[in-house]
Design a protein around this motif. Structure first.
Motif, PDB file in Angstrom:
ATOM      1  N   UNK A 197       0.819  -1.197   0.000  1.00 29.00           N
ATOM      2  CA  UNK A 197       0.000   0.000   0.000  1.00 29.00           C
ATOM      3  C   UNK A 197       0.854   1.248   0.000  1.00 29.00           C
ATOM      4  N   UNK A 198       0.216   2.352   0.299  1.00 31.47           N
ATOM      5  CA  UNK A 198       0.860   3.666   0.345  1.00 31.47           C
ATOM      6  C   UNK A 198       0.932   4.106   1.792  1.00 31.47           C
ATOM      7  N   UNK A 199       2.022   4.739   2.166  1.00 30.21           N
ATOM      8  CA  UNK A 199       2.180   5.248   3.526  1.00 30.21           C
ATOM      9  C   UNK A 199       2.095   6.759   3.502  1.00 30.21           C
ATOM     10  N   UNK A 200       1.185   7.307   4.297  1.00 31.09           N
ATOM     11  CA  UNK A 200       1.078   8.755   4.442  1.00 31.09           C
ATOM     12  C   UNK A 200       1.607   9.134   5.812  1.00 31.09           C
ATOM     13  N   UNK A 201       2.589  10.031   5.843  1.00 31.96           N
ATOM     14  CA  UNK A 201       3.158  10.527   7.081  1.00 31.96           C
ATOM     15  C   UNK A 201       2.620  11.928   7.323  1.00 31.96           C
ATOM     16  N   UNK A 261      13.411   4.830   7.625  1.00 33.45           N
ATOM     17  CA  UNK A 261      13.759   5.260   6.275  1.00 33.45           C
ATOM     18  C   UNK A 261      12.633   6.086   5.655  1.00 33.45           C
ATOM     19  N   UNK A 262      11.381   5.826   6.050  1.00 39.44           N
ATOM     20  CA  UNK A 262      10.274   6.638   5.566  1.00 39.44           C
ATOM     21  C   UNK A 262      10.325   8.034   6.179  1.00 39.44           C
ATOM     22  N   UNK A 263      10.601   8.099   7.462  1.00 39.80           N
ATOM     23  CA  UNK A 263      10.721   9.404   8.120  1.00 39.80           C
ATOM     24  C   UNK A 263      11.867  10.210   7.517  1.00 39.80           C
ATOM     25  N   UNK A 264      12.944   9.532   7.162  1.00 39.64           N
ATOM     26  CA  UNK A 264      14.092  10.239   6.572  1.00 39.64           C
ATOM     27  C   UNK A 264      13.722  10.859   5.230  1.00 39.64           C
ATOM     28  N   UNK A 296       3.328  11.462   1.125  1.00 40.89           N
ATOM     29  CA  UNK A 296       2.834  10.160   0.669  1.00 40.89           C
ATOM     30  C   UNK A 296       3.962   9.395  -0.014  1.00 40.89           C
ATOM     31  N   UNK A 297       4.242   8.202   0.490  1.00 41.48           N
ATOM     32  CA  UNK A 297       5.350   7.389   0.004  1.00 41.48           C
ATOM     33  C   UNK A 297       4.858   6.011  -0.430  1.00 41.48           C
ATOM     34  N   UNK A 298       5.539   5.451  -1.420  1.00 42.52           N
ATOM     35  CA  UNK A 298       5.304   4.067  -1.814  1.00 42.52           C
ATOM     36  C   UNK A 298       6.658   3.393  -2.000  1.00 42.52           C
ATOM     37  N   UNK A 299       6.705   2.071  -1.934  1.00 36.68           N
ATOM     38  CA  UNK A 299       7.985   1.391  -2.140  1.00 36.68           C
ATOM     39  C   UNK A 299       8.409   1.447  -3.603  1.00 36.68           C
ATOM     40  N   UNK A 318      11.612   3.683   0.061  1.00 32.24           N
ATOM     41  CA  UNK A 318      10.471   4.586  -0.137  1.00 32.24           C
ATOM     42  C   UNK A 318      10.769   5.688  -1.138  1.00 32.24           C
ATOM     43  N   UNK A 319       9.776   5.973  -1.984  1.00 34.25           N
ATOM     44  CA  UNK A 319       9.859   7.095  -2.913  1.00 34.25           C
ATOM     45  C   UNK A 319       8.609   7.947  -2.756  1.00 34.25           C
TER      46      UNK A 319
END
Length: 306
Positions: free
Chosen positions: A187-191, A236-239, A261-264, A270-271
């Motif tokens: 899925x997609x990660x939203x921070x 790594x997502x927070x970075x 919003x990040x996806x692998x 993450x990008x």
């Protein structure tokens, strides 16, 4: 216009900006009303294009769900420039409502989904290689006018070309991105980041399930349904999120909120797929304390305008 707490002399007045389809606010946004009332803040939901609103009568004007602006982006940006104490501010709105900002972020070294752009009137040479691609307009909200195409399928190739023509004929720029298949599983990660006394700070994260199942076949509502669950952000997502926010023109102190919003990517790292600074869902119902943190973000900006 809906008043949620009757103002009395001396109380700060806050407008939560929405659209006519959500005149009573999105349910997630309503979760901030109680903590704001507890802090003595008078709140109204206000439709952004209501000509009778006196925006100068509010101590703070907070963009929340004006999700019908995509086909009137120029009007929306012009409106934002007339509103005192708007957050996020008008310069940010102008920059962030056209997703061509992704090219700037990529040039600054932020890992982003590879994106090409088709200007209105340009011909599009469909990629020779097979694979899945996402097509969407550079100005959009809620995944409107967005489709997923398998270019190994002749029918999908025809539908993809038609999608680009449809956007071009409407004077809209088309984005072309490879569909990254890890979205189907991870899925997609939203921070989510919210303003606090020390500046913009990480609040919480959520997971969005995959949303695109196939081609875009025309309008299907103000926004697509989303499958949302809470998620713990990885280092790594927070970075990547912090790297992204460091590139925002004018800096992050001006921001009330930000959603990254990040996806692998193909290598699992993450990008960035989108940086939401204008009208993002904040998903405050998915994290303990998030409604209070949003209320604190609002009172923090109120203090700066006092």
């Amino acid at each position: 216009m809906t008043t949620y707490h009757q103002s009395t002399r001396g109380e700060p007045r806050v407008a939560l900006v929405t659209c006519s389809d959500l005149a009573d606010l999105d349910p997630d946004d309503r979760l901030v009303l109680t903590p704001l009332a507890a802090q003595g803040v008078a709140v109204q939901s206000v439709v952004w294009d209501d000509p009778d609103v006196d925006w100068s009568s509010y101590d703070l004007v907070v963009l929340r769900s004006p999700w019908d602006y995509a086909l009137r982006r120029d009007e929306f940006v012009s409106w934002a420039a007339t509103v005192p104490t708007l957050v996020n501010p008008a310069d940010v709105v102008r920059w962030n409502t056209d997703k061509r900002y992704l090219a700037e972020l990529s040039a600054a070294g932020v890992p982003t989904v590879p994106t090409s752009w088709i200007e209105p009137g340009e011909s599009w040479q469909l990629p020779a290689q097979t694979g899945e691609y996402v097509l969407k307009p550079a100005v959009s909200a809620g995944s409107q006018d967005t489709g997923r195409y398998d270019l190994a399928d002749p029918e999908h190739r025809d539908l993809a070309a038609a999608h680009v023509r449809r956007l071009s004929e409407a004077g809209r720029v088309t984005m072309v991105q490879p569909y990254l298949r890890a979205v189907d599983t991870e899925g997609e990660t939203a921070l989510l980041f919210l303003a606090g006394p020390e500046g913009l700070a990480f609040s919480h994260a959520i997971r969005k399930g995959p949303m695109l199942s196939g081609p875009d076949l025309g309008p299907d509502g103000l926004y697509k349904a989303e499958e949302i669950t809470a998620r713990t952000a990885r280092p790594e997502q927070l970075a990547v999120a912090e790297q992204t926010l460091a590139t925002v023109p004018g800096g992050t102190r001006q921001l009330l909120y930000a959603r990254v919003d990040l996806i692998p990517g193909p290598d699992g790292e993450p990008v960035l797929v989108e940086l939401e600074l204008t009208e993002p869902s904040l998903f405050i119902g998915y994290a303990d304390g998030a409604p209070d943190r949003l209320a604190t973000a609002i009172t923090t900006h109120l203090a700066r305008t006092a």
